[in-house]
Write a protein that holds these residues in place. Structure first.
Motif, mmCIF file in Angstrom:
data_model
loop_
_atom_site.group_PDB
_atom_site.id
_atom_site.type_symbol
_atom_site.label_atom_id
_atom_site.label_comp_id
_atom_site.label_asym_id
_atom_site.label_seq_id
_atom_site.Cartn_x
_atom_site.Cartn_y
_atom_site.Cartn_z
ATOM 1 N N ILE A 29 0.877 -1.169 0.000
ATOM 2 C CA ILE A 29 0.000 0.000 0.000
ATOM 3 C C ILE A 29 0.910 1.213 0.000
ATOM 4 O O ILE A 29 1.651 1.447 0.958
ATOM 5 C CB ILE A 29 -0.924 0.024 1.233
ATOM 6 C CG1 ILE A 29 -1.881 -1.165 1.219
ATOM 7 C CG2 ILE A 29 -1.715 1.337 1.285
ATOM 8 C CD1 ILE A 29 -2.755 -1.272 2.470
ATOM 9 N N PHE A 30 0.888 1.961 -1.092
ATOM 10 C CA PHE A 30 1.706 3.164 -1.215
ATOM 11 C C PHE A 30 0.890 4.353 -0.733
ATOM 12 O O PHE A 30 -0.104 4.732 -1.368
ATOM 13 C CB PHE A 30 2.134 3.367 -2.671
ATOM 14 C CG PHE A 30 3.097 2.326 -3.174
ATOM 15 C CD1 PHE A 30 4.460 2.572 -3.185
ATOM 16 C CD2 PHE A 30 2.641 1.083 -3.613
ATOM 17 C CE1 PHE A 30 5.353 1.606 -3.632
ATOM 18 C CE2 PHE A 30 3.519 0.113 -4.067
ATOM 19 C CZ PHE A 30 4.891 0.373 -4.077
ATOM 20 N N ALA A 31 1.272 4.906 0.402
ATOM 21 C CA ALA A 31 0.565 6.046 0.987
ATOM 22 C C ALA A 31 1.296 7.316 0.579
ATOM 23 O O ALA A 31 2.427 7.567 1.004
ATOM 24 C CB ALA A 31 0.505 5.913 2.504
ATOM 25 N N CYS A 32 0.648 8.110 -0.297
ATOM 26 C CA CYS A 32 1.306 9.233 -0.967
ATOM 27 C C CYS A 32 0.912 10.588 -0.370
ATOM 28 O O CYS A 32 -0.254 10.829 -0.071
ATOM 29 C CB CYS A 32 0.953 9.215 -2.454
ATOM 30 S SG CYS A 32 1.215 7.614 -3.256
ATOM 31 N N PHE A 33 1.894 11.449 -0.242
ATOM 32 C CA PHE A 33 1.715 12.798 0.299
ATOM 33 C C PHE A 33 2.583 13.761 -0.508
ATOM 34 O O PHE A 33 3.605 13.339 -1.058
ATOM 35 C CB PHE A 33 2.144 12.844 1.773
ATOM 36 C CG PHE A 33 1.392 11.903 2.663
ATOM 37 C CD1 PHE A 33 0.278 12.330 3.366
ATOM 38 C CD2 PHE A 33 1.798 10.583 2.797
ATOM 39 C CE1 PHE A 33 -0.415 11.469 4.203
ATOM 40 C CE2 PHE A 33 1.108 9.715 3.625
ATOM 41 C CZ PHE A 33 -0.003 10.168 4.328
ATOM 42 N N VAL A 144 4.153 1.656 2.374
ATOM 43 C CA VAL A 144 5.275 2.361 1.756
ATOM 44 C C VAL A 144 5.006 3.861 1.781
ATOM 45 O O VAL A 144 4.060 4.339 1.146
ATOM 46 C CB VAL A 144 5.494 1.907 0.298
ATOM 47 C CG1 VAL A 144 6.726 2.594 -0.285
ATOM 48 C CG2 VAL A 144 5.632 0.393 0.211
ATOM 49 N N PRO A 145 5.821 4.643 2.509
ATOM 50 C CA PRO A 145 5.644 6.100 2.502
ATOM 51 C C PRO A 145 6.168 6.700 1.196
ATOM 52 O O PRO A 145 7.219 6.289 0.692
ATOM 53 C CB PRO A 145 6.480 6.562 3.699
ATOM 54 C CG PRO A 145 7.528 5.508 3.850
ATOM 55 C CD PRO A 145 6.905 4.208 3.415
ATOM 56 N N PRO A 190 6.014 26.395 -13.420
ATOM 57 C CA PRO A 190 6.969 25.365 -13.861
ATOM 58 C C PRO A 190 7.959 25.021 -12.745
ATOM 59 O O PRO A 190 8.880 25.782 -12.460
ATOM 60 C CB PRO A 190 7.675 26.028 -15.053
ATOM 61 C CG PRO A 190 7.594 27.493 -14.768
ATOM 62 C CD PRO A 190 6.291 27.706 -14.038
ATOM 63 N N VAL A 191 7.729 23.924 -12.095
ATOM 64 C CA VAL A 191 8.609 23.475 -11.019
ATOM 65 C C VAL A 191 9.006 22.027 -11.261
ATOM 66 O O VAL A 191 8.329 21.297 -11.989
ATOM 67 C CB VAL A 191 7.928 23.588 -9.629
ATOM 68 C CG1 VAL A 191 7.537 25.012 -9.336
ATOM 69 C CG2 VAL A 191 6.721 22.674 -9.541
ATOM 70 N N THR A 192 10.097 21.617 -10.651
ATOM 71 C CA THR A 192 10.511 20.218 -10.732
ATOM 72 C C THR A 192 9.757 19.421 -9.671
ATOM 73 O O THR A 192 9.745 19.795 -8.502
ATOM 74 C CB THR A 192 12.024 20.069 -10.504
ATOM 75 O OG1 THR A 192 12.718 20.759 -11.548
ATOM 76 C CG2 THR A 192 12.432 18.600 -10.512
ATOM 77 N N LEU A 193 9.144 18.348 -10.099
ATOM 78 C CA LEU A 193 8.391 17.478 -9.195
ATOM 79 C C LEU A 193 9.195 16.202 -8.992
ATOM 80 O O LEU A 193 9.467 15.466 -9.935
ATOM 81 C CB LEU A 193 7.031 17.159 -9.818
ATOM 82 C CG LEU A 193 6.054 16.287 -9.028
ATOM 83 C CD1 LEU A 193 5.731 16.928 -7.691
ATOM 84 C CD2 LEU A 193 4.780 16.082 -9.839
ATOM 85 N N THR A 194 9.616 15.974 -7.753
ATOM 86 C CA THR A 194 10.432 14.802 -7.441
ATOM 87 C C THR A 194 9.704 13.925 -6.430
ATOM 88 O O THR A 194 9.385 14.374 -5.331
ATOM 89 C CB THR A 194 11.799 15.209 -6.860
ATOM 90 O OG1 THR A 194 12.435 16.131 -7.756
ATOM 91 C CG2 THR A 194 12.693 13.989 -6.683
ATOM 92 N N VAL A 195 9.468 12.677 -6.806
ATOM 93 C CA VAL A 195 8.769 11.732 -5.937
ATOM 94 C C VAL A 195 9.785 10.792 -5.305
ATOM 95 O O VAL A 195 10.569 10.148 -6.013
ATOM 96 C CB VAL A 195 7.721 10.919 -6.733
ATOM 97 C CG1 VAL A 195 7.068 9.869 -5.835
ATOM 98 C CG2 VAL A 195 6.659 11.838 -7.329
ATOM 99 N N VAL A 196 9.800 10.739 -3.974
ATOM 100 C CA VAL A 196 10.693 9.815 -3.271
ATOM 101 C C VAL A 196 9.858 8.713 -2.627
ATOM 102 O O VAL A 196 8.795 8.963 -2.056
ATOM 103 C CB VAL A 196 11.559 10.537 -2.208
ATOM 104 C CG1 VAL A 196 12.552 11.466 -2.890
ATOM 105 C CG2 VAL A 196 10.721 11.317 -1.222
ATOM 106 N N VAL A 197 10.349 7.496 -2.749
ATOM 107 C CA VAL A 197 9.619 6.318 -2.286
ATOM 108 C C VAL A 197 10.440 5.632 -1.208
ATOM 109 O O VAL A 197 11.615 5.306 -1.425
ATOM 110 C CB VAL A 197 9.360 5.341 -3.458
ATOM 111 C CG1 VAL A 197 8.550 4.136 -2.985
ATOM 112 C CG2 VAL A 197 8.643 6.050 -4.613
ATOM 113 N N GLY A 198 9.831 5.431 -0.063
ATOM 114 C CA GLY A 198 10.559 4.869 1.071
ATOM 115 C C GLY A 198 10.614 3.360 1.086
ATOM 116 O O GLY A 198 10.032 2.667 0.244
ATOM 117 N N THR A 199 11.321 2.838 2.057
ATOM 118 C CA THR A 199 11.434 1.399 2.260
ATOM 119 C C THR A 199 10.119 0.839 2.791
ATOM 120 O O THR A 199 9.524 1.422 3.700
ATOM 121 C CB THR A 199 12.554 1.080 3.264
ATOM 122 O OG1 THR A 199 13.788 1.622 2.775
ATOM 123 C CG2 THR A 199 12.704 -0.421 3.471
#
Length: 249
Positions: A29-33, A144-145, A190-199
């Motif tokens: 379950i990927f919990a996205c914020f 998964v955060p 126009p911004v850079t969108l960076t998604v980080v995925v945790g352990t």
């Protein structure tokens, strides 16, 4: 690229998310914020605009994304969302999806987090959101955060009529953010969108589900929030937000 024209990146922060083999071993379950005004980071997670699909093909192919029912009520938009693998964000739907073995993307903050969105602020609404944690305990799914840096930089927002809009949100479960982007229009900055995925946080299924205790939910929820904070703090500098502070509501 994603991020309203500014480009997008998907980073696997956790060693156990390096490559695609983990999705064959465990259900997640990927919990996205954060939710942001529009949740542009879903474009990164559901497509290959930033290479996420190429790196995690089985994850993207075998997942469903919970979205607000109001989104599925708009003709045309509904068909696009369904084609991308989105389903109604109801509890019964989520349980059915997990029983079928799919991974799940969720936005626990929902409309409350959407209303909280402020330009250049990092706010998550999670303290009262524990349903996704109970789902993990019921189905033995890893939590998964996920955090999207840049999501809240795409629009300015206003608190005009915030009391009325909060009442509408609580009564009708729909958020009505007042926002504007470039030139005062809905075009995002126009911004850079960076998604980080945790352990992944490994979770043992509790059977029967009726045996799940409040303490189990509270303990796992606290652990998740701690991991989300750690994920944010670990990557904020590299993502261009060295002085940013994660506000947890």
């Amino acid at each position: 690229g994603g991020g309203g024209g500014g480009g997008g990146d998907a980073l696997a922060a956790g060693g156990n998310l390096d490559g695609d083999t983990h999705t064959k071993r465990e259900q997640c379950i990927f919990a996205c914020f954060p939710h942001g005004v529009v949740s542009f980071h879903h474009g990164i997670l559901m497509t290959d605009c930033a290479g996420f699909l190429s790196r995690f093909p089985s994850l993207v192919a075998n997942r469903r994304d919970l979205v607000a029912s109001v989104c599925l009520a708009v003709p045309g938009y509904r068909e696009l969302l369904m084609w991308l693998g989105c389903v109604n964000a109801g509890k019964a739907t989520a349980k059915r999806i997990l029983r079928k073995g799919y991974h799940l993307y969720v936005l626990p903050g929902g409309e409350a987090e959407q209303i909280l969105t402020k330009y250049k602020k990092h706010r998550v609404f999670v303290n009262k959101r524990k349903g996704f944690v109970k789902l993990a305990l019921e189905h033995g799914a890893s939590l998964v955060p996920v955090y999207a840096f840049g999501e809240t930089d795409m629009y300015h927002t206003s608190d005009v009529l915030i009391g009325l809009r909060r009442w509408l949100m609580k009564t009708f479960r729909v958020a009505l953010p007042v926002f504007w982007g470039r030139w005062g229009t809905p075009v995002p900055f126009p911004v850079t969108l960076t998604v980080v995925v945790g352990t992944p946080i490994r979770v043992e299924a509790v059977e029967p589900a009726s045996a799940i205790t409040n303490k189990q939910v509270e303990d796992l929820h606290a652990r998740f929030v701690g991991e989300l904070r750690a994920l944010f703090d670990k990557h904020k500098g590299a993502c261009g937000y060295t002085d940013a502070v994660l506000e947890v509501y």
